[in-house]
Design a protein around this motif. Structure first.
Motif, PDB file in Angstrom:
ATOM      1  N   TYR A   1       0.833  -1.208   0.000  1.00 32.58           N
ATOM      2  CA  TYR A   1       0.000   0.000   0.000  1.00 32.58           C
ATOM      3  C   TYR A   1       0.869   1.260   0.000  1.00 32.58           C
ATOM      4  CZ  TYR A   1      -4.063  -2.902   0.906  1.00 32.58           C
ATOM      5  OH  TYR A   1      -5.062  -3.834   0.799  1.00 32.58           O
ATOM      6  N   LEU A   2       1.937   1.240   0.773  1.00 33.25           N
ATOM      7  CA  LEU A   2       2.845   2.382   0.828  1.00 33.25           C
ATOM      8  C   LEU A   2       3.506   2.599  -0.532  1.00 33.25           C
ATOM      9  CD1 LEU A   2       4.347   4.569   2.407  1.00 33.25           C
ATOM     10  CD2 LEU A   2       6.051   2.828   3.000  1.00 33.25           C
ATOM     11  N   LEU A   3       3.965   1.516  -1.144  1.00 34.38           N
ATOM     12  CA  LEU A   3       4.597   1.611  -2.459  1.00 34.38           C
ATOM     13  C   LEU A   3       3.610   2.151  -3.497  1.00 34.38           C
ATOM     14  CD1 LEU A   3       7.020   1.094  -4.298  1.00 34.38           C
ATOM     15  CD2 LEU A   3       6.194  -1.253  -4.557  1.00 34.38           C
ATOM     16  N   ASN A   4       2.383   1.658  -3.485  1.00 33.48           N
ATOM     17  CA  ASN A   4       1.371   2.144  -4.426  1.00 33.48           C
ATOM     18  C   ASN A   4       1.039   3.618  -4.192  1.00 33.48           C
ATOM     19  OD1 ASN A   4       1.175  -0.277  -5.783  1.00 33.48           O
ATOM     20  ND2 ASN A   4      -0.533  -1.008  -4.553  1.00 33.48           N
ATOM     21  N   ALA A   5       0.969   4.025  -2.935  1.00 40.53           N
ATOM     22  CA  ALA A   5       0.693   5.432  -2.619  1.00 40.53           C
ATOM     23  C   ALA A   5       1.830   6.325  -3.095  1.00 40.53           C
ATOM     24  CB  ALA A   5       0.478   5.604  -1.119  1.00 40.53           C
ATOM     25  N   LEU A   6       3.064   5.886  -2.868  1.00 40.48           N
ATOM     26  CA  LEU A   6       4.210   6.662  -3.331  1.00 40.48           C
ATOM     27  C   LEU A   6       4.258   6.746  -4.856  1.00 40.48           C
ATOM     28  CD1 LEU A   6       6.968   5.420  -0.852  1.00 40.48           C
ATOM     29  CD2 LEU A   6       5.874   7.682  -0.907  1.00 40.48           C
ATOM     30  N   LEU A   7       3.929   5.635  -5.508  1.00 37.38           N
ATOM     31  CA  LEU A   7       3.866   5.644  -6.971  1.00 37.38           C
ATOM     32  C   LEU A   7       2.803   6.624  -7.465  1.00 37.38           C
ATOM     33  CD1 LEU A   7       4.310   1.961  -8.177  1.00 37.38           C
ATOM     34  CD2 LEU A   7       5.480   3.964  -9.067  1.00 37.38           C
ATOM     35  N   PHE A   8       1.657   6.619  -6.826  1.00 37.00           N
ATOM     36  CA  PHE A   8       0.579   7.542  -7.209  1.00 37.00           C
ATOM     37  C   PHE A   8       1.036   8.991  -7.075  1.00 37.00           C
ATOM     38  CE2 PHE A   8      -3.010  10.220  -5.942  1.00 37.00           C
ATOM     39  CZ  PHE A   8      -3.785  10.132  -7.097  1.00 37.00           C
ATOM     40  N   VAL A   9       1.655   9.316  -5.949  1.00 34.67           N
ATOM     41  CA  VAL A   9       2.105  10.694  -5.716  1.00 34.67           C
ATOM     42  C   VAL A   9       3.183  11.080  -6.721  1.00 34.67           C
ATOM     43  CG1 VAL A   9       3.315  12.201  -4.076  1.00 34.67           C
ATOM     44  CG2 VAL A   9       1.473  10.718  -3.274  1.00 34.67           C
ATOM     45  N   SER A  10       4.145  10.190  -6.943  1.00 29.24           N
ATOM     46  CA  SER A  10       5.239  10.536  -7.855  1.00 29.24           C
ATOM     47  C   SER A  10       4.745  10.668  -9.295  1.00 29.24           C
ATOM     48  CB  SER A  10       6.383   9.527  -7.752  1.00 29.24           C
ATOM     49  OG  SER A  10       5.984   8.251  -8.199  1.00 29.24           O
ATOM     50  N   PHE A  11       3.842   9.782  -9.728  1.00 30.98           N
ATOM     51  CA  PHE A  11       3.264   9.909 -11.067  1.00 30.98           C
ATOM     52  C   PHE A  11       2.478  11.216 -11.191  1.00 30.98           C
ATOM     53  CE2 PHE A  11       3.637   5.317 -12.272  1.00 30.98           C
ATOM     54  CZ  PHE A  11       4.155   5.515 -13.540  1.00 30.98           C
ATOM     55  N   THR A  12       1.699  11.546 -10.176  1.00 31.26           N
ATOM     56  CA  THR A  12       0.889  12.759 -10.197  1.00 31.26           C
ATOM     57  C   THR A  12       1.759  14.008 -10.279  1.00 31.26           C
ATOM     58  OG1 THR A  12      -0.835  11.638  -8.921  1.00 31.26           O
ATOM     59  CG2 THR A  12      -0.904  14.047  -8.967  1.00 31.26           C
ATOM     60  N   VAL A  13       2.820  14.047  -9.478  1.00 30.93           N
ATOM     61  CA  VAL A  13       3.729  15.199  -9.503  1.00 30.93           C
ATOM     62  C   VAL A  13       4.420  15.289 -10.863  1.00 30.93           C
ATOM     63  CG1 VAL A  13       5.849  16.159  -8.507  1.00 30.93           C
ATOM     64  CG2 VAL A  13       4.063  15.262  -7.014  1.00 30.93           C
ATOM     65  N   THR A  14       4.850  14.143 -11.384  1.00 27.64           N
ATOM     66  CA  THR A  14       5.525  14.130 -12.692  1.00 27.64           C
ATOM     67  C   THR A  14       4.600  14.649 -13.783  1.00 27.64           C
ATOM     68  OG1 THR A  14       6.897  12.250 -12.024  1.00 27.64           O
ATOM     69  CG2 THR A  14       6.715  12.677 -14.375  1.00 27.64           C
ATOM     70  N   ILE A  15       3.370  14.183 -13.802  1.00 24.86           N
ATOM     71  CA  ILE A  15       2.415  14.623 -14.824  1.00 24.86           C
ATOM     72  C   ILE A  15       2.069  16.100 -14.664  1.00 24.86           C
ATOM     73  CG2 ILE A  15       0.042  14.359 -15.641  1.00 24.86           C
ATOM     74  CD1 ILE A  15       0.392  11.320 -14.996  1.00 24.86           C
ATOM     75  N   ALA A  16       1.783  16.517 -13.434  1.00 25.76           N
ATOM     76  CA  ALA A  16       1.395  17.915 -13.200  1.00 25.76           C
ATOM     77  C   ALA A  16       2.519  18.877 -13.557  1.00 25.76           C
ATOM     78  CB  ALA A  16       0.979  18.100 -11.738  1.00 25.76           C
ATOM     79  N   THR A  17       3.734  18.587 -13.109  1.00 20.38           N
ATOM     80  CA  THR A  17       4.849  19.482 -13.431  1.00 20.38           C
ATOM     81  C   THR A  17       5.193  19.411 -14.916  1.00 20.38           C
ATOM     82  OG1 THR A  17       6.451  17.779 -12.759  1.00 20.38           O
ATOM     83  CG2 THR A  17       5.854  19.465 -11.124  1.00 20.38           C
ATOM     84  N   GLY A  18       5.006  18.252 -15.527  1.00 23.78           N
ATOM     85  CA  GLY A  18       5.239  18.127 -16.965  1.00 23.78           C
ATOM     86  C   GLY A  18       4.302  19.009 -17.761  1.00 23.78           C
ATOM     87  N   ILE A  19       3.055  19.053 -17.348  1.00 19.93           N
ATOM     88  CA  ILE A  19       2.085  19.921 -18.025  1.00 19.93           C
ATOM     89  C   ILE A  19       2.432  21.394 -17.790  1.00 19.93           C
ATOM     90  CG2 ILE A  19      -0.331  20.685 -18.008  1.00 19.93           C
ATOM     91  CD1 ILE A  19      -1.062  17.703 -17.466  1.00 19.93           C
ATOM     92  N   LEU A  20       2.824  21.722 -16.559  1.00 20.90           N
ATOM     93  CA  LEU A  20       3.130  23.116 -16.235  1.00 20.90           C
ATOM     94  C   LEU A  20       4.377  23.628 -16.945  1.00 20.90           C
ATOM     95  CD1 LEU A  20       2.297  23.191 -12.420  1.00 20.90           C
ATOM     96  CD2 LEU A  20       0.995  24.227 -14.295  1.00 20.90           C
ATOM     97  N   ILE A  21       5.355  22.764 -17.197  1.00 17.72           N
ATOM     98  CA  ILE A  21       6.569  23.223 -17.880  1.00 17.72           C
ATOM     99  C   ILE A  21       6.506  23.017 -19.388  1.00 17.72           C
ATOM    100  CG2 ILE A  21       8.024  22.871 -15.856  1.00 17.72           C
ATOM    101  CD1 ILE A  21       9.135  20.330 -17.182  1.00 17.72           C
ATOM    102  N   SER A  22       5.413  22.432 -19.855  1.00 13.46           N
ATOM    103  CA  SER A  22       5.271  22.159 -21.278  1.00 13.46           C
ATOM    104  C   SER A  22       5.217  23.445 -22.089  1.00 13.46           C
ATOM    105  CB  SER A  22       3.994  21.348 -21.534  1.00 13.46           C
ATOM    106  OG  SER A  22       3.746  21.241 -22.902  1.00 13.46           O
ATOM    107  N   ARG A  23       5.886  23.416 -23.217  1.00 10.42           N
ATOM    108  CA  ARG A  23       5.857  24.576 -24.121  1.00 10.42           C
ATOM    109  C   ARG A  23       4.708  24.466 -25.108  1.00 10.42           C
ATOM    110  NH1 ARG A  23      12.334  24.767 -25.261  1.00 10.42           N
ATOM    111  NH2 ARG A  23      12.891  25.122 -23.092  1.00 10.42           N
ATOM    112  N   GLU A  24       4.003  23.350 -25.087  1.00 10.41           N
ATOM    113  CA  GLU A  24       2.915  23.112 -26.036  1.00 10.41           C
ATOM    114  C   GLU A  24       1.539  23.069 -25.373  1.00 10.41           C
ATOM    115  OE1 GLU A  24       3.347  22.924 -29.341  1.00 10.41           O
ATOM    116  OE2 GLU A  24       5.501  23.208 -29.077  1.00 10.41           O
ATOM    117  N   ALA A  25       1.430  22.378 -24.237  1.00 10.51           N
ATOM    118  CA  ALA A  25       0.117  22.119 -23.636  1.00 10.51           C
ATOM    119  C   ALA A  25      -0.578  23.382 -23.141  1.00 10.51           C
ATOM    120  CB  ALA A  25       0.251  21.117 -22.494  1.00 10.51           C
TER     121      ALA A  25
END
Length: 95
Positions: free
Chosen positions: A3-27
């Motif tokens: 459960y801890l590993l899945n929660a950490l994966l969820f948070v890290s994926f979410t941060v990666t996606i959110a920051t990826g969208i925010l730094i995107s030059r296209e989106a």
């Protein structure tokens, strides 16, 4: 631990996606939103993506036996029976 590993994966994926969208030059410009270039977001994106890859590797390692079991179930491997293999060897030895 799972459960801890899945929660950490969820948070890290979410941060990666959110920051990826925010730094995107296209989106964001496509949506009419402009943001100033921020090195902090880029740094956070790279760190989160590195952590995601590490956690994903750990997740796969922990679940490896389950993954292989499912693959064996989905893709059955045909094995010649022992008697067929022995008879083929005997035929080859007799020739």
């Amino acid at each position: 631990m799972n459960y801890l590993l899945n929660a950490l994966l969820f948070v890290s994926f979410t941060v990666t996606i959110a920051t990826g969208i925010l730094i995107s030059r296209e989106a964001l410009p496509l949506l009419g939103i402009t943001m100033a270039r921020d090195r902090t977001l880029e740094f956070l994106h790279h760190q989160a993506s590195d952590i995601t890859v590490l956690l994903l590797g750990l997740h796969v390692a922990i679940h490896w036996s389950w993954i292989m079991g499912m693959l064996r179930r989905i893709i059955p491997v045909r094995r010649a029976s022992r008697s067929v293999a022995v008879s083929r060897q005997m035929e080859g030895a007799n020739q």
